[in-house]
Design an enzyme around this catalytic site. Sequence first.
Site, PDB file in Angstrom:
ATOM      1  N   TYR A  13       0.783  -1.247   0.070  1.00 11.31           N
ATOM      2  CA  TYR A  13      -0.029   0.084   0.022  1.00 11.31           C
ATOM      3  C   TYR A  13       0.897   1.068   0.054  1.00 11.31           C
ATOM      4  O   TYR A  13       1.411   1.475   0.992  1.00 11.31           O
ATOM      5  CB  TYR A  13      -0.796  -0.271   1.342  1.00 11.31           C
ATOM      6  CG  TYR A  13      -1.955   0.955   1.361  1.00 11.31           C
ATOM      7  CD1 TYR A  13      -2.245   1.885   0.293  1.00 11.31           C
ATOM      8  CD2 TYR A  13      -2.633   0.794   2.507  1.00 11.31           C
ATOM      9  CE1 TYR A  13      -3.214   2.938   0.671  1.00 11.31           C
ATOM     10  CE2 TYR A  13      -3.917   1.861   2.595  1.00 11.31           C
ATOM     11  CZ  TYR A  13      -4.166   2.631   1.691  1.00 11.31           C
ATOM     12  OH  TYR A  13      -5.154   3.932   1.766  1.00 11.31           O
ATOM     13  N   LYS A  50      -1.359  -1.519  -4.338  1.00  9.94           N
ATOM     14  CA  LYS A  50      -2.418  -0.097  -4.351  1.00  9.94           C
ATOM     15  C   LYS A  50      -1.606   1.011  -4.129  1.00  9.94           C
ATOM     16  O   LYS A  50      -0.875   1.230  -3.217  1.00  9.94           O
ATOM     17  CB  LYS A  50      -3.249  -0.389  -2.846  1.00  9.94           C
ATOM     18  CG  LYS A  50      -4.065   0.653  -2.837  1.00  9.94           C
ATOM     19  CD  LYS A  50      -5.029   0.702  -1.520  1.00  9.94           C
ATOM     20  CE  LYS A  50      -6.128   1.480  -1.511  1.00  9.94           C
ATOM     21  NZ  LYS A  50      -5.527   2.847  -1.379  1.00  9.94           N
TER      22      LYS A  50
END
Length: 312
Positions: A139, A167
């Site tokens: 992330y 992500k």
Amino acid sequence: MPPLASPLRGVVPPLCTPLTPEGEVDTVSLRALTDHVIRAGVHGVFVLGSSGEAAYLSDARRRTAVATVVEAAAGRVPVLAGAIDMTTARVLDHARVAAAEGADGLVATVPFYTATHPVEIADHFRRLRDGTGLPLFAYDIPSAVHTKLPAATVLALAEDGTLAGLKDSSGADGPLRRLVVELRRRDLDRTFSVLTGSELAVDGALLAGAHGVVPGLGNVDPHGYVRLYEHARAGRWTQAAAEQDRLAALYSIVDVGEESLMGRSSSALGAFKAALHLLGVIACSATAAPQVPLDDTAVKHVQGLLSAAGLG
């Protein structure tokens, strides 16, 4: 549940975490929200991300959220669980709990609070992957952790199988495009998933080669993001752009909170939850302390934007 698709594609909303007025996880509303997005046709769900207020929740409430979403999803779509904390040891604790509750994959940031070297970042992710055996998504959110995930580190961890995907919430479109190009050059794009966290530039990211999107606004309008994704997959770029424009206008709800009264997290997450409450999906729009609740004027503004977008 079958193994997580490689690469994971499509719309994967980072679920809000509905709360009671006392701050407990509202499991009834969380099950309803999970069903709401799955019925819209999303391809996965992500519990305990930024939109899920993971940073504000106790360990026990985090566990309740993961268990509730896994139960509600009931194998219909994969469940990614955030394991977000300052250090490797803490993140491993969250990861093992998520695995025990039945999550299909994990999402983790780099360690934060202290500055972290790329060698330490790589070791962090390798320990997480080895700690549970679940697919692991990095992330990249430098606004929260104050470290931009280096592209060279992502590529190395993609090549050795440590990471299943990324992500990207960095807001840096140029570096993301270059990463996608390099993944393609190394033939890694067939197994490594790139998911944009930008609600506003999904069509461009998909055109560049991203595999999907993790949109906080997808809690409120999952159908819109599914339509956008399907247009893009079919090469209907004019229709995709039109859907993106409509969603960009709706995204104005994140700014309804008066800046002199609250932070941007209070405004954005409060607006998502206010919208879900107005739409009848969740029972209460409360956010976790110490975030400031929206006032009646801001909620009316949310209602107006929902109506303008053809919702509610």
